[in-house]
Design a protein around this motif. Structure first.
Motif, PDB file in Angstrom:
ATOM      1  N   ILE A  47       0.827  -1.208   0.000  1.00 23.06           N
ATOM      2  CA  ILE A  47       0.000   0.000   0.000  1.00 23.06           C
ATOM      3  C   ILE A  47       0.860   1.256   0.000  1.00 23.06           C
ATOM      4  O   ILE A  47       0.623   2.202  -0.765  1.00 23.06           O
ATOM      5  CB  ILE A  47      -0.953  -0.021   1.214  1.00 23.06           C
ATOM      6  CG1 ILE A  47      -2.057  -1.062   0.992  1.00 23.06           C
ATOM      7  CG2 ILE A  47      -1.568   1.355   1.453  1.00 23.06           C
ATOM      8  CD1 ILE A  47      -2.877  -1.360   2.232  1.00 23.06           C
ATOM      9  N   LEU A  48       1.890   1.276   0.851  1.00 23.76           N
ATOM     10  CA  LEU A  48       2.774   2.442   0.919  1.00 23.76           C
ATOM     11  C   LEU A  48       3.511   2.658  -0.394  1.00 23.76           C
ATOM     12  O   LEU A  48       3.736   3.802  -0.818  1.00 23.76           O
ATOM     13  CB  LEU A  48       3.771   2.273   2.063  1.00 23.76           C
ATOM     14  CG  LEU A  48       3.199   2.372   3.485  1.00 23.76           C
ATOM     15  CD1 LEU A  48       4.261   2.018   4.515  1.00 23.76           C
ATOM     16  CD2 LEU A  48       2.652   3.774   3.751  1.00 23.76           C
ATOM     17  N   ALA A  49       3.875   1.557  -1.044  1.00 26.60           N
ATOM     18  CA  ALA A  49       4.622   1.669  -2.297  1.00 26.60           C
ATOM     19  C   ALA A  49       3.759   2.144  -3.462  1.00 26.60           C
ATOM     20  O   ALA A  49       4.235   2.879  -4.332  1.00 26.60           O
ATOM     21  CB  ALA A  49       5.255   0.322  -2.636  1.00 26.60           C
ATOM     22  N   LEU A  50       2.480   1.744  -3.465  1.00 26.06           N
ATOM     23  CA  LEU A  50       1.648   1.972  -4.643  1.00 26.06           C
ATOM     24  C   LEU A  50       0.517   2.986  -4.450  1.00 26.06           C
ATOM     25  O   LEU A  50       0.047   3.572  -5.418  1.00 26.06           O
ATOM     26  CB  LEU A  50       1.030   0.640  -5.108  1.00 26.06           C
ATOM     27  CG  LEU A  50       2.009  -0.475  -5.488  1.00 26.06           C
ATOM     28  CD1 LEU A  50       1.242  -1.734  -5.882  1.00 26.06           C
ATOM     29  CD2 LEU A  50       2.922  -0.040  -6.628  1.00 26.06           C
ATOM     30  N   MET A  51       0.078   3.176  -3.215  1.00 25.14           N
ATOM     31  CA  MET A  51      -1.150   3.925  -3.001  1.00 25.14           C
ATOM     32  C   MET A  51      -0.973   5.226  -2.232  1.00 25.14           C
ATOM     33  O   MET A  51      -1.949   5.946  -2.001  1.00 25.14           O
ATOM     34  CB  MET A  51      -2.174   3.045  -2.265  1.00 25.14           C
ATOM     35  CG  MET A  51      -2.476   1.745  -2.968  1.00 25.14           C
ATOM     36  SD  MET A  51      -3.678   0.723  -2.046  1.00 25.14           S
ATOM     37  CE  MET A  51      -3.664  -0.781  -3.021  1.00 25.14           C
ATOM     38  N   THR A  52       0.245   5.564  -1.841  1.00 22.67           N
ATOM     39  CA  THR A  52       0.471   6.762  -1.027  1.00 22.67           C
ATOM     40  C   THR A  52      -0.060   8.045  -1.671  1.00 22.67           C
ATOM     41  O   THR A  52      -0.683   8.871  -0.986  1.00 22.67           O
ATOM     42  CB  THR A  52       1.963   6.910  -0.693  1.00 22.67           C
ATOM     43  OG1 THR A  52       2.373   5.791   0.099  1.00 22.67           O
ATOM     44  CG2 THR A  52       2.225   8.191   0.088  1.00 22.67           C
TER      45      THR A  52
END
Length: 297
Positions: A47-52
């Protein structure tokens, strides 16, 4: 919209069915609460890698509804799985499968009590047919085997787990308006926060098993597919066709789990597996054919 929702919910059931196979393979390789916690670490890293960027855009809405979103994660994501994993230490997998099949009926009941949404006769009939399919799977085609089942503390935990997940499903009608990336990100953080105490509890009992190579493969699968993709697709499916209709797809989980066991761990495919799958799919078709036409239900 209906066909897309059916696809989302079928894939969700497939991934969750795979989660039951992963749970079988996890024994001795990673303990339940370690798996529960680490799967959400994996999901949050993705999530942190793709959705931030999307989360930043939606931050004002997330901040306004932060408690609700964290509770979605704590109950819908963590509590159900923690109760399920714990229950399986006391009761059989067959009992757990049968008891999970009650979730759609609980959704019907909650929707009627809270919102006076009535299930049609076809929906109840469809639920009954899917339940028969689950029982065929659980009994391996021999219904006499069901009479030999014994119920214990684990079954009580499974009942609580089913109530929790049915309540989570129904409560999605109150979810704030958010992009799907933001909606999955905030509850995933809540899931990890609520899982960490369970991890330390298991550690304090000297029952924790940190993952070996096989354990890490299981953690990665659970973090990516059942924890992340399935939750996104399930929430979207409920949003598109309503909780009553989406909930019936839960009964496909044990059938998919059994079929995946055949494919992945070499269990034998029997005629009753095919019959069970046809019953579950037929029950969903009956419920969809006779659903109330004037609203999502």
């Amino acid at each position: 919209m209906n066909s897309r929702a059916y696809f989302y919910l079928t894939v969700t059931s497939l991934f969750w069915g795979g989660n039951s196979v992963a749970g079988k393979l996890a024994v001795g390789h990673v303990s339940p609460m370690v798996l529960t916690t680490f799967r959400w670490v994996v999901a949050l890293l993705i999530i942190l890698a793709l959705m931030t960027p999307q989360v930043k855009r939606d931050w004002p809405v997330i901040r306004k509804h932060w408690l609700q979103l964290l509770l979605y994660g704590a109950f819908g994501f963590t509590a159900f799985n923690a109760l399920l994993y714990t229950a399986l230490g006391y009761t059989s997998a067959i009992n757990a499968v049968i008891e999970q099949a009650g979730i759609p009926m609980l959704i019907f009941v909650f929707n009627f009590v809270l919102f006076r949404i009535q299930a049609s006769f076809a929906q109840v009939l469809g639920f009954t047919v899917t339940l028969v399919g689950v029982l065929v799977t659980a009994a391996h085609g021999e219904f006499s085997a069901l009479a030999e089942l014994q119920f214990n503390f684990g079954d009580a935990l499974m009942l609580i787990a089913c109530i929790v997940y049915a309540a989570y499903t129904v409560s999605l009608r109150w979810k704030p308006t958010l992009h799907w990336q933001s909606f999955i990100a905030a509850p995933a953080f809540g899931a990890l926060l609520s899982a960490v105490p369970l991890f330390f509890w298991e550690l304090s009992r000297e029952a924790a098993i940190l993952p070996d190579t096989t354990g890490w493969i299981i953690v990665l699968y659970a973090g990516i597919f059942p924890s992340l993709l399935s939750q996104v697709l399930y929430v979207r499916g409920v949003e598109m066709i309503g909780a009553n209709r989406a909930g019936l797809f839960i009964n496909a989980i044990p059938v998919f789990g059994t079929l995946l066991s055949v494919l992945l761990i070499g269990e034998t495919l029997h005629l009753f597996h095919i019959a069970a799958l046809l019953l579950v799919l037929g029950g969903i078709a009956i419920a969809e054919w006779g659903r109330p036409k004037d609203r999502k239900a």
